[in-house]
Design a protein around this motif. Structure first.
Motif, PDB file in Angstrom:
ATOM      1  N   ALA A   1       0.841  -1.208   0.000  1.00 30.34           N
ATOM      2  CA  ALA A   1       0.000   0.000   0.000  1.00 30.34           C
ATOM      3  C   ALA A   1       0.871   1.251   0.000  1.00 30.34           C
ATOM      4  CB  ALA A   1      -0.931  -0.010   1.212  1.00 30.34           C
ATOM      5  N   ARG A   2       1.966   1.218   0.758  1.00 27.47           N
ATOM      6  CA  ARG A   2       2.872   2.376   0.807  1.00 27.47           C
ATOM      7  C   ARG A   2       3.562   2.578  -0.539  1.00 27.47           C
ATOM      8  NH1 ARG A   2       3.703   7.275   1.909  1.00 27.47           N
ATOM      9  NH2 ARG A   2       5.827   7.807   2.426  1.00 27.47           N
ATOM     10  N   ILE A   3       3.964   1.495  -1.204  1.00 24.66           N
ATOM     11  CA  ILE A   3       4.585   1.599  -2.531  1.00 24.66           C
ATOM     12  C   ILE A   3       3.601   2.244  -3.503  1.00 24.66           C
ATOM     13  CG2 ILE A   3       5.365   0.255  -4.528  1.00 24.66           C
ATOM     14  CD1 ILE A   3       6.656  -1.695  -2.525  1.00 24.66           C
ATOM     15  N   ALA A   4       2.349   1.803  -3.482  1.00 21.59           N
ATOM     16  CA  ALA A   4       1.332   2.382  -4.363  1.00 21.59           C
ATOM     17  C   ALA A   4       1.129   3.862  -4.066  1.00 21.59           C
ATOM     18  CB  ALA A   4       0.016   1.629  -4.214  1.00 21.59           C
ATOM     19  N   GLN A   5       1.139   4.228  -2.789  1.00 23.85           N
ATOM     20  CA  GLN A   5       0.960   5.622  -2.402  1.00 23.85           C
ATOM     21  C   GLN A   5       2.130   6.480  -2.884  1.00 23.85           C
ATOM     22  OE1 GLN A   5       1.134   6.308   1.815  1.00 23.85           O
ATOM     23  NE2 GLN A   5      -0.080   8.179   1.686  1.00 23.85           N
ATOM     24  N   VAL A   6       3.359   6.004  -2.712  1.00 23.64           N
ATOM     25  CA  VAL A   6       4.539   6.756  -3.150  1.00 23.64           C
ATOM     26  C   VAL A   6       4.539   6.903  -4.666  1.00 23.64           C
ATOM     27  CG1 VAL A   6       7.060   6.684  -3.299  1.00 23.64           C
ATOM     28  CG2 VAL A   6       5.936   6.178  -1.142  1.00 23.64           C
ATOM     29  N   ARG A   7       4.180   5.835  -5.387  1.00 20.80           N
ATOM     30  CA  ARG A   7       4.123   5.925  -6.852  1.00 20.80           C
ATOM     31  C   ARG A   7       3.100   6.960  -7.302  1.00 20.80           C
ATOM     32  NH1 ARG A   7       5.043  -0.311  -7.912  1.00 20.80           N
ATOM     33  NH2 ARG A   7       7.270  -0.200  -8.327  1.00 20.80           N
ATOM     34  N   GLU A   8       1.944   6.980  -6.654  1.00 20.79           N
ATOM     35  CA  GLU A   8       0.905   7.941  -7.014  1.00 20.79           C
ATOM     36  C   GLU A   8       1.358   9.366  -6.723  1.00 20.79           C
ATOM     37  OE1 GLU A   8      -2.564   9.627  -8.356  1.00 20.79           O
ATOM     38  OE2 GLU A   8      -1.789   7.620  -8.669  1.00 20.79           O
ATOM     39  N   GLN A   9       1.998   9.579  -5.576  1.00 25.08           N
ATOM     40  CA  GLN A   9       2.492  10.915  -5.239  1.00 25.08           C
ATOM     41  C   GLN A   9       3.540  11.365  -6.241  1.00 25.08           C
ATOM     42  OE1 GLN A   9       3.885  10.240  -1.261  1.00 25.08           O
ATOM     43  NE2 GLN A   9       1.921  10.748  -0.321  1.00 25.08           N
ATOM     44  N   THR A  10       4.440  10.462  -6.627  1.00 23.31           N
ATOM     45  CA  THR A  10       5.491  10.796  -7.588  1.00 23.31           C
ATOM     46  C   THR A  10       4.887  11.114  -8.947  1.00 23.31           C
ATOM     47  OG1 THR A  10       6.996   9.327  -6.410  1.00 23.31           O
ATOM     48  CG2 THR A  10       7.613   9.953  -8.648  1.00 23.31           C
ATOM     49  N   ARG A  11       3.920  10.306  -9.384  1.00 25.93           N
ATOM     50  CA  ARG A  11       3.274  10.542 -10.671  1.00 25.93           C
ATOM     51  C   ARG A  11       2.576  11.901 -10.687  1.00 25.93           C
ATOM     52  NH1 ARG A  11      -1.378  10.758 -12.587  1.00 25.93           N
ATOM     53  NH2 ARG A  11      -2.418  10.082 -10.709  1.00 25.93           N
ATOM     54  N   TYR A  12       1.886  12.214  -9.607  1.00 27.00           N
ATOM     55  CA  TYR A  12       1.185  13.496  -9.516  1.00 27.00           C
ATOM     56  C   TYR A  12       2.165  14.663  -9.559  1.00 27.00           C
ATOM     57  CZ  TYR A  12      -1.445  17.367  -7.551  1.00 27.00           C
ATOM     58  OH  TYR A  12      -2.019  18.599  -7.345  1.00 27.00           O
ATOM     59  N   LYS A  13       3.278  14.528  -8.808  1.00 22.07           N
ATOM     60  CA  LYS A  13       4.260  15.613  -8.763  1.00 22.07           C
ATOM     61  C   LYS A  13       4.889  15.838 -10.136  1.00 22.07           C
ATOM     62  CE  LYS A  13       7.871  14.890  -6.132  1.00 22.07           C
ATOM     63  NZ  LYS A  13       8.882  14.862  -5.085  1.00 22.07           N
ATOM     64  N   ILE A  14       5.216  14.756 -10.835  1.00 21.06           N
ATOM     65  CA  ILE A  14       5.833  14.885 -12.160  1.00 21.06           C
ATOM     66  C   ILE A  14       4.836  15.477 -13.153  1.00 21.06           C
ATOM     67  CG2 ILE A  14       6.716  13.549 -14.118  1.00 21.06           C
ATOM     68  CD1 ILE A  14       8.114  11.761 -12.067  1.00 21.06           C
ATOM     69  N   GLU A  15       3.578  15.019 -13.105  1.00 22.58           N
ATOM     70  CA  GLU A  15       2.560  15.586 -14.001  1.00 22.58           C
ATOM     71  C   GLU A  15       2.404  17.082 -13.763  1.00 22.58           C
ATOM     72  OE1 GLU A  15      -1.235  13.710 -13.703  1.00 22.58           O
ATOM     73  OE2 GLU A  15      -0.524  11.858 -14.634  1.00 22.58           O
ATOM     74  N   ARG A  16       2.371  17.465 -12.499  1.00 19.71           N
ATOM     75  CA  ARG A  16       2.220  18.877 -12.156  1.00 19.71           C
ATOM     76  C   ARG A  16       3.399  19.690 -12.658  1.00 19.71           C
ATOM     77  NH1 ARG A  16       2.322  18.857  -6.670  1.00 19.71           N
ATOM     78  NH2 ARG A  16       4.052  20.275  -6.547  1.00 19.71           N
ATOM     79  N   ARG A  17       4.609  19.142 -12.523  1.00 16.34           N
ATOM     80  CA  ARG A  17       5.796  19.868 -12.979  1.00 16.34           C
ATOM     81  C   ARG A  17       5.831  19.980 -14.499  1.00 16.34           C
ATOM     82  NH1 ARG A  17      10.471  17.562  -8.969  1.00 16.34           N
ATOM     83  NH2 ARG A  17       9.909  18.836  -7.189  1.00 16.34           N
ATOM     84  N   ARG A  18       5.406  18.927 -15.198  1.00 21.23           N
ATOM     85  CA  ARG A  18       5.455  18.954 -16.660  1.00 21.23           C
ATOM     86  C   ARG A  18       4.396  19.866 -17.258  1.00 21.23           C
ATOM     87  NH1 ARG A  18       7.028  12.701 -17.732  1.00 21.23           N
ATOM     88  NH2 ARG A  18       9.238  13.005 -17.306  1.00 21.23           N
TER      89      ARG A  18
END
Length: 145
Positions: free
Chosen positions: A57-74
């Motif tokens: 569950a923590r791995i899924a949460q970290v992946r989602e946070q990372t994906r969101y941050k990268i999308e926001r930056r791009r």
């Protein structure tokens, strides 16, 4: 006014156990490292299925946070990128992680996934790295024939 029946002893016990389990999960999850690689290494040596479930569950949460941050930056505008670069590099120069030279930001390739929108290695170091990588791949291809 609607009246509800009082919860049974079994219901209160189930709620208490769920609350206790939720607290234990939160405490364990908060003690886990942030990096996905470290979490995956921990997952391989999980003590029990419960621990493995929390780690997944923590791995899924970290992946989602990372994906969101990268999308926001791009999705930043050029003005936002310029403002972020000014925050990160107030004098307009960056130190290359490869050669250690202090160069203007314009001497670095774009990397919109990073806050500064510039890569860590300068154009020269990147070209050297790509040439070495192509040579290694070519050698591997020749050796595998």
């Amino acid at each position: 006014m609607t009246t509800y029946p009082a919860p049974t002893r079994a219901q209160r016990r189930a709620w208490a156990l769920k609350k206790q389990d939720d607290r234990a999960r939160a405490a364990y999850r908060n003690s886990l490292p942030q990096g996905i690689r470290r979490l995956e290494a921990l997952l391989a040596s999980a003590e029990s299925p419960w621990h493995a479930e929390v780690i997944q569950a923590r791995i899924a949460q970290v992946r989602e946070q990372t994906r969101y941050k990268i999308e926001r930056r791009r999705s930043r505008t050029p003005e936002q990128i310029a403002r972020d670069q000014a925050d990160v590099f107030p004098d307009g120069h960056q130190v290359c992680a490869g050669c250690g030279r202090r160069l203007p930001v314009s001497d670095f390739p774009r990397d919109l996934g990073r806050r500064s929108a510039t890569a860590r290695h300068c154009h020269d170091c990147r070209a050297e790295h790509l040439a070495a990588q192509a040579e290694r791949e070519n050698d591997a291809r020749i050796n595998n024939r």
